[in-house]
Design an enzyme around this catalytic site. Structure first.
Site, PDB file in Angstrom:
ATOM      1  N   ASP A 272      -0.439  -4.565  -0.280  1.00  0.00           N
ATOM      2  CA  ASP A 272      -1.844  -4.939  -0.329  1.00  0.00           C
ATOM      3  C   ASP A 272      -2.171  -5.224  -1.802  1.00  0.00           C
ATOM      4  O   ASP A 272      -1.376  -4.956  -2.708  1.00  0.00           O
ATOM      5  CB  ASP A 272      -2.748  -3.852   0.273  1.00  0.00           C
ATOM      6  CG  ASP A 272      -4.088  -4.445   0.728  1.00  0.00           C
ATOM      7  OD1 ASP A 272      -4.502  -5.493   0.185  1.00  0.00           O
ATOM      8  OD2 ASP A 272      -4.741  -3.864   1.617  1.00  0.00           O
TER       9      ASP A 272
HETATM   10  C1  NOJ Z   1      -7.252  -6.208   0.349  1.00  0.00           C
HETATM   11  C2  NOJ Z   1      -7.329  -5.996   1.827  1.00  0.00           C
HETATM   12  O1  NOJ Z   1      -7.103  -4.633   2.129  1.00  0.00           O
HETATM   13  C3  NOJ Z   1      -6.360  -6.839   2.627  1.00  0.00           C
HETATM   14  O2  NOJ Z   1      -6.659  -6.712   3.980  1.00  0.00           O
HETATM   15  C4  NOJ Z   1      -6.390  -8.265   2.173  1.00  0.00           C
HETATM   16  O3  NOJ Z   1      -5.506  -9.035   2.942  1.00  0.00           O
HETATM   17  C5  NOJ Z   1      -6.034  -8.341   0.699  1.00  0.00           C
HETATM   18  N1  NOJ Z   1      -7.012  -7.585  -0.058  1.00  0.00           N
HETATM   19  C6  NOJ Z   1      -5.950  -9.765   0.175  1.00  0.00           C
HETATM   20  O4  NOJ Z   1      -7.178 -10.340   0.045  1.00  0.00           O
END
Ligand code: NOJ
Length: 745
Positions: A272
């Site tokens: 993430d």
């Molecule tokens: C953080 C989020 O938790 C995730 O779901 C997302 O895909 C990423 N950022 C990228 O934007």
């Protein structure tokens, strides 16, 4: 011949060597730095510090770019990758396309409420087509986290509380995004996230630690992920939080033992955002170098924007801490996806294509259909719905009635301008000759703003003063007073659900309930439409407002879909994919609990609290229709079977009312005894059927080893046991039509 000319080495490796051959040929020519580059996902947005994207790409220091949504810019960056980087390996452009790119579909929780995987598949196929036309190759979806705590903001992004329904929705979304061939120019690569357990954050507080026993992970939280693997998902995303004190991003058991070794996943895992670097903040890694090493060793292929890999992996290989084989193992699946998607042959996007694709009328039609199928009728006392189209004087009241943001909901793609048909617009379109008065009432707002608020386009509205709010309240009541019927549109703003949007209470935010009470006191018929991304504890409404339609975050065509249902052009057939607790303090709440010595089903022990019932306000699987159904004739193919055999369960469902409608027939089981205690009910089959008045259909379910096995704490493995089983078939998790059978060893 110079193989590193303008077309890059990628194109120079002939396709007839096969995917693995092409990847091996590429790997053999890549420098250490270029390999590390492929493991880095870099930001295309200017809010991130550090070297500019162009510089990194030119040096071969990027495998993928995220947080960019601009076709022309994609092509510019791709040109640098293909023509100026050492080996010309194309970039993979990634973005969160969660429930639509330009045509916004109902939020994933809403789509799960359709109990129709075809809805989710079609939605994500349209999303893929639009996103790919814009130049996006890879979406960070589906989000398949099981969520049993309605306070957790991200409940809106998943399919709710149940692993069986969740697995069906996960697989459908993967099929929708990816199709059957990754080279299809109308599809994108999918990403199952967030692996794993994120939905069980302590107290529903986003990002907080998760403690889940292995049996619970395997029986409840893993099935949608495994279903995504079986559906061929290309990538996984590791979760942010600590899972049993090991951050998911550095969790070898998750990323290697379970995902690769047990499930045979051959794609790649991205962290993430910033999560590799965050291993330091989380008190797990000593520094970024340690973080990079431990994440890579755990099986994390791509570092999303933390820089930890780019800054440290070259060194870590050069000093022998990590081997080249370890690095190659991480790079290989990334190159494989690029080859499979045909990016070496077609790295660029036609800049005129997007506008043609998003204009296709079938996209809006699909969005409207999906929204119609997702909505759940929670109450209809005295059959006040459907409303007559002869109404002449209607008031539409509430802060969300004309809100495009709330209608489209959370997780808009970068730069997206909300353009939904609001509920007000939908009602106006449905009753062109009527007087439709509108008043929003007092605004609703988060007490603590979201860090993401700043990133949304548009001018920021100043906070309403108490005087202005009071005035808005009065105007709303007066507007309602002048009408024959009132439609109230209440719930949550888009930024009240999603990431960083957990809350302690599940009540209607702000003065909405007070307004609902004041309007109801006028004595006119009131229909309540809810726009929200999580269960809400609407106790007062559930007892006093005759009609309640849960419309969720319904998307671009949401207002039309609401009007279609309110005025009877469509009969609602959605069912709750999560139960509705009576209070935020009752969370986590879910139907599939194990029994206790004092079961709540007994009149003596009917609540766990002395100040309120602990049963849900609305159970899992619940939803009404404008017609009525009878589910009967429950029949089992055998009363007794051997371990490993299958019982076939049939039941009839009849439309006993006056109009055509849909019923979702649900099958639940309970294993009465065993090595472990088993949930008092578990969903093991469902089917949404459409029936004309008087029509009967037979639904057929199968209970075989897949449905009857479970991960046992005592046996430390999957087992299917000889035991007695209850079976219920019905229209929600409280179904009473019952039978039983025995499995013998
Ligand atoms: C953080 C989020 O938790 C995730 O779901 C997302 O895909 C990423 N950022 C990228 O934007």
């Amino acid at each position: 011949m110079n193989t590193m000319d303008k077309t890059g080495i990628g194109a120079a490796v002939p396709p007839e060597t096969g995917v693995a051959g092409r990847v091996a040929a590429l790997l053999a020519r890549m420098s250490l730095a270029e390999k590390v580059g492929q493991l880095a996902q870099i930001s295309g947005a200017d809010f991130m510090p550090g070297p500019k994207a162009e510089e990194l790409i030119r040096k071969g220091g990027a495998g993928s770019v995220l947080w960019l949504n601009d076709t022309r810019r994609f092509n510019e960056l791709q040109k640098i990758a293909v023509e100026e980087s050492p080996l010309g390996i194309p970039l993979l452009f990634a973005l969160d396309v969660i429930h639509g790119y330009r045509t916004i579909f109902p939020a994933p929780l809403a789509m799960a409420a359709s109990w129709d995987p075809a809805v989710a598949e079609e939605a994500q196929a349209v999303a893929a087509k639009e996103a790919r036309a814009a130049g996006i190759h890879w979406t960070f979806g589906p989000m398949v986290d099981i969520a049993r705590d309605a306070r957790w903001g991200r409940v809106v992004e998943g399919a709710g509380e149940d692993p069986y329904l969740g697995a069906a929705m996960a697989a459908a979304q993967v099929r929708g995004f990816q199709g059957t061939d990754l080279a299809d120019p109308e599809r994108v690569a999918a990403c199952a996230k967030h692996f794993a357990g994120y939905g069980a954050a302590d107290g529903g507080r986003d990002y907080d630690p998760v403690y889940l026993p292995e049996a619970h992970l395997r029986n409840v939280y893993f099935p949608p992920f495994q279903a995504a693997v079986e559906a061929g998902v290309s990538t996984f995303m590791s979760a942010y939080m600590d899972l049993n004190n090991v951050p998911a991003t550095g969790n070898r058991w998750l990323l290697r033992d379970v995902l690769r070794e047990e499930w045979g996943f051959e794609g790649f895992v991205v962290s993430d955002a910033l999560a590799v670097g965050n291993l330091v903040i989380q008190g797990y890694a000593r520094d970024k170098r340690d973080a990079a090493r431990r994440a890579l060793e755990a099986g994390l292929n791509m570092d999303m924007a933390s820089g930890a890999y780019l800054e440290n992996l070259v060194d870590l290989v050069q000093d022998g801490t990590l081997s080249m084989d370890q690095l190659d193992e991480m790079v290989r699946p990334i190159l494989t996806l690029k080859v499979r998607m045909g990016l070496f042959e077609h790295p660029y996007t036609d800049e005129t294509r997007l506008e043609k694709v998003v204009a296709l009328p079938e996209h809006r039609e699909a969005a409207r259909r999906a929204a119609q199928r997702s909505m759940v009728l929670l109450r209809n006392e005295g059959g006040i719905l459907p409303l007559s189209k002869d109404l002449e004087n209607v008031a539409v009241i509430g802060p969300l009635a004309d809100s495009m943001e709330a209608t489209e909901g959370s997780w808009m793609v970068f730069g997206h301008e909300p353009a939904a048909v609001t509920v007000l617009q939908g009602i106006r379109a449905k009753l062109p000759g009527a007087k439709i008065a509108y008043a929003p009432g007092p605004e609703i707002r988060r007490d603590i703003p979201s860090p993401f608020d700043e990133m949304h386009a548009g001018t920021k509205k100043p906070v309403q003063t108490p005087e202005a709010a009071e005035e808005a309240f009065r105007t709303a009541v007066e507007t309602a007073r002048g009408a024959d019927l009132v439609i109230m549109v209440l719930g949550e703003n888009a930024n009240m659900a999603g990431e960083f949007a957990s809350r302690g209470s599940l009540d209607l935010p702000g003065q909405q309930e007070a307004l609902l009470k004041a309007v109801s006191a006028l004595g006119k018929p009131v229909a309540l439409v809810l726009l929200n991304g999580r269960p809400l504890s609407i106790n007062w409404a559930a007892a006093h407002v005759p009609a309640i339609l849960e419309a969720w975050e319904p998307g671009t065509e949401g207002g039309h879909a609401v009007a279609d249902i309110l005025f009877g052009d469509v009969n609602p057939g959605g069912k709750l994919p999560v139960c509705f607790p009576r209070s935020g303090s009752h969370a986590p709440l879910y139907y599939a609990r194990t029994l206790t010595h004092a079961p709540e089903t007994s009149p003596m022990y009917r609540s766990r609290y002395w100040d309120s019932p602990t049963t849900p306000l609305y159970p899992f699987g619940f939803g009404l229709s404008y017609t009525t159904f009878a589910i009967a004739d429950l029949n089992l193919s055998a009363q007794q079977v051997q371990v490993g055999d299958t019982v076939t369960v049939t039941a009839s469902v009849t439309n006993t009312g006056q109009v055509a409608g849909d019923e979702v027939v649900q099958l639940y089981i309970h294993q009465r005894w065993g090595s472990d205690s088993r949930p008092m009910r578990e969903l093991k089959g469902f089917e949404r059927v459409t029936l004309q008045p008087g029509e009967t259909k037979t639904v057929v379910f199968h209970l075989g080893p897949d449905e009857l096995k479970y991960w046992s704490t005592q046996a430390n493995g999957w087992i299917q046991e000889a035991a007695a089983f209850d079976v219920w078939v019905g229209a929600d998790a409280l179904a009473t039509l019952h039978a039983e059978f025995e499995v013998v060893g």
